[in-house]
Scaffold this motif. Sequence first.
Motif, PDB file in Angstrom:
ATOM      1  N   LEU A 110       0.823  -1.208   0.000  1.00 43.98           N
ATOM      2  CA  LEU A 110       0.000   0.000   0.000  1.00 43.98           C
ATOM      3  C   LEU A 110       0.858   1.259   0.000  1.00 43.98           C
ATOM      4  CD1 LEU A 110      -2.881  -0.935   2.458  1.00 43.98           C
ATOM      5  CD2 LEU A 110      -3.049  -0.586  -0.013  1.00 43.98           C
ATOM      6  N   ARG A 111       2.017   1.206   0.625  1.00 43.45           N
ATOM      7  CA  ARG A 111       2.902   2.366   0.655  1.00 43.45           C
ATOM      8  C   ARG A 111       3.394   2.692  -0.758  1.00 43.45           C
ATOM      9  NH1 ARG A 111       3.860   4.064   5.523  1.00 43.45           N
ATOM     10  NH2 ARG A 111       3.783   2.031   6.557  1.00 43.45           N
ATOM     11  N   LYS A 116       1.471   8.360  -5.877  1.00 42.83           N
ATOM     12  CA  LYS A 116       1.239   8.385  -7.312  1.00 42.83           C
ATOM     13  C   LYS A 116       2.545   8.440  -8.086  1.00 42.83           C
ATOM     14  CE  LYS A 116      -3.368  10.447  -7.044  1.00 42.83           C
ATOM     15  NZ  LYS A 116      -3.501  10.343  -5.577  1.00 42.83           N
ATOM     16  N   ALA A 117       3.522   9.182  -7.567  1.00 49.45           N
ATOM     17  CA  ALA A 117       4.802   9.285  -8.268  1.00 49.45           C
ATOM     18  C   ALA A 117       5.562   7.971  -8.206  1.00 49.45           C
ATOM     19  CB  ALA A 117       5.633  10.410  -7.652  1.00 49.45           C
ATOM     20  N   ALA A 118       5.644   7.357  -7.027  1.00 48.65           N
ATOM     21  CA  ALA A 118       6.361   6.089  -6.895  1.00 48.65           C
ATOM     22  C   ALA A 118       5.695   4.994  -7.704  1.00 48.65           C
ATOM     23  CB  ALA A 118       6.446   5.688  -5.422  1.00 48.65           C
ATOM     24  N   ALA A 123       5.662   1.444 -12.376  1.00 46.74           N
ATOM     25  CA  ALA A 123       5.000   0.939 -13.580  1.00 46.74           C
ATOM     26  C   ALA A 123       5.875   1.159 -14.813  1.00 46.74           C
ATOM     27  CB  ALA A 123       3.648   1.626 -13.757  1.00 46.74           C
ATOM     28  N   ARG A 124       6.515   2.324 -14.897  1.00 45.73           N
ATOM     29  CA  ARG A 124       7.392   2.608 -16.039  1.00 45.73           C
ATOM     30  C   ARG A 124       8.538   1.604 -16.107  1.00 45.73           C
ATOM     31  NH1 ARG A 124      12.084   4.701 -16.754  1.00 45.73           N
ATOM     32  NH2 ARG A 124      12.287   5.258 -14.537  1.00 45.73           N
ATOM     33  N   ARG A 125       9.122   1.288 -14.951  1.00 45.57           N
ATOM     34  CA  ARG A 125      10.228   0.325 -14.934  1.00 45.57           C
ATOM     35  C   ARG A 125       9.772  -1.063 -15.377  1.00 45.57           C
ATOM     36  NH1 ARG A 125      11.502   3.221 -10.148  1.00 45.57           N
ATOM     37  NH2 ARG A 125      10.527   1.601  -8.859  1.00 45.57           N
ATOM     38  N   VAL A 153      -2.099  20.316 -17.929  1.00 50.03           N
ATOM     39  CA  VAL A 153      -1.667  19.264 -17.016  1.00 50.03           C
ATOM     40  C   VAL A 153      -2.783  18.965 -16.028  1.00 50.03           C
ATOM     41  CG1 VAL A 153       0.775  19.895 -17.175  1.00 50.03           C
ATOM     42  CG2 VAL A 153      -0.652  20.885 -15.350  1.00 50.03           C
ATOM     43  N   VAL A 154      -2.645  17.827 -15.359  1.00 47.90           N
ATOM     44  CA  VAL A 154      -3.519  17.466 -14.250  1.00 47.90           C
ATOM     45  C   VAL A 154      -2.687  17.532 -12.974  1.00 47.90           C
ATOM     46  CG1 VAL A 154      -4.984  15.688 -13.231  1.00 47.90           C
ATOM     47  CG2 VAL A 154      -4.885  15.939 -15.704  1.00 47.90           C
ATOM     48  N   LEU A 155      -3.216  18.171 -11.950  1.00 50.02           N
ATOM     49  CA  LEU A 155      -2.548  18.233 -10.658  1.00 50.02           C
ATOM     50  C   LEU A 155      -3.355  17.449  -9.640  1.00 50.02           C
ATOM     51  CD1 LEU A 155      -2.196  21.440 -11.921  1.00 50.02           C
ATOM     52  CD2 LEU A 155      -0.517  21.347 -10.076  1.00 50.02           C
ATOM     53  N   LYS A 156      -2.657  16.592  -8.888  1.00 46.46           N
ATOM     54  CA  LYS A 156      -3.289  15.773  -7.863  1.00 46.46           C
ATOM     55  C   LYS A 156      -2.385  15.779  -6.631  1.00 46.46           C
ATOM     56  CE  LYS A 156      -4.324  12.432 -11.560  1.00 46.46           C
ATOM     57  NZ  LYS A 156      -4.198  11.010 -11.962  1.00 46.46           N
ATOM     58  N   PRO A 157      -2.961  15.772  -5.423  1.00 42.75           N
ATOM     59  CA  PRO A 157      -2.119  15.518  -4.258  1.00 42.75           C
ATOM     60  C   PRO A 157      -1.459  14.152  -4.419  1.00 42.75           C
ATOM     61  CG  PRO A 157      -4.280  16.300  -3.589  1.00 42.75           C
ATOM     62  CD  PRO A 157      -4.367  15.996  -5.055  1.00 42.75           C
ATOM     63  N   GLU A 158      -0.143  14.088  -4.221  1.00 43.16           N
ATOM     64  CA  GLU A 158       0.558  12.841  -4.489  1.00 43.16           C
ATOM     65  C   GLU A 158       0.016  11.684  -3.667  1.00 43.16           C
ATOM     66  OE1 GLU A 158       5.005  10.832  -4.394  1.00 43.16           O
ATOM     67  OE2 GLU A 158       4.795  12.989  -4.098  1.00 43.16           O
TER      68      GLU A 158
END
Length: 438
Positions: A110-111, A116-118, A123-125, A153-158
């Motif tokens: 879950l962490r 969203k960034a991690a 997923a990219r890797r 762009v779309v902005l979201k709290p990470e």
Amino acid sequence: MQHILIANRAAIAVRAAQTCRGLGLRTTALRARTDTQAAVHAAAADHEVAVDGWGLPDTYDSSARVLDAVDRSGVDTVYPGYGSLAENADFVAGLEERGVTFVGPSSAALRLAGSKAAAAEAARRLGVPVLPHASGRGRDEILAHVREMGLPVVLKPEFGYGGQAVRIAHTEADVERAVAGSTDGSRDGAAGSPDGAAGTSWYVEKYLPVNQVVGVTLAVDHEGTVLPLGERESLLVADGLKLLEASPVAGVDTEVLAAMRADAALVAREFGLTNVMTVEFIVGPDRYYFLEVNGRLPLAYQMSESQLGTDRTDLTDLVELQLRIARGEPVSPAAHPVDRTRHCLEARLFVHPQELADFPDVGTLDRFDLPDVDGVAYARSVDPARPVTYELILAQALATDTSRAAAARLVRKAVEGSRVTGLRCYVEEITRRLDAEC
């Protein structure tokens, strides 16, 4: 697994208590003392445990208060349903320290999924397509990222939950307003600092003006076996709320859908996720991209249930499936085939944000009647005779038929025939959108 704390409220808590009873499991309901509707879901359980506080973050979504309720009630398992607690890694870590089973993924999984960034980088890797993205804090850092990737762009709290804090920015002024505004995805989110520097870490993602959001739902057991649970698309979103969803997905090639299913399974396994979850993708004119992982039961879980099984009398109970996975049982894809010839459409009568200025004190329903429509199933647990607190959604209306148009006609009849006064809940917006599907 013998004694379950149902760490949620309203319709999903009632459903969980009913499923647990069918499995011979003892249940304790979580009840906020300030929740005027809590008697509805508490009555469905065998016992109840009360918590103090005012508002979702201070009661049902509070790690500290719910962990204290776990200690006081002596349960061996916690079932969270959907909601922010279901994806709270710190809460799950607290259960792991206590040796209490969580019906959902591990805290470590879950962490990873919760950032969203991690998650996008992971997923990219793995070779899963992702949109240009970045994360940062404060106006200057965010604007630098925006200038590099280009507007819109779309902005979201990470680390935000829910869609209310998501903003689409077409200009740099839009970016500044978003960063200076609400800092998280919760209903009781605090406002950011005036310069946007001291609040939340923001996730910035390239916006696709023409897009389709597709959620791929699946279950994964502790051996890594993946059970497909169908896909759905958002048909109407307002104020960050998904008001209409449909399945199967229309307008996307079968090969693309198959690739998304494969990527969803890859993400789930490699992230270490177990139980029931949804991997979301955005589909553009040329290709699809990973959006995020929701490591919990989806709000649209009954849509998945209606497509599982060999006929409509042999449907899968996803809450039961979650419990069985949590106690170590394997999943069998052959036992739960997805029938994508069954068309499902679900409408949600969310309380309009304009009614929530004093949330969790929502107001009073003067009238709340939903019509009996053959082919439409409702999920609701509101007692209109009581003042409404903590309520974000009054009802869900789900129809299954042989075509999307047929299902849309049933749901439209249900929504248009509803009589809800005292609180606004998007009836007009939903019926207008359904006209295009009928």
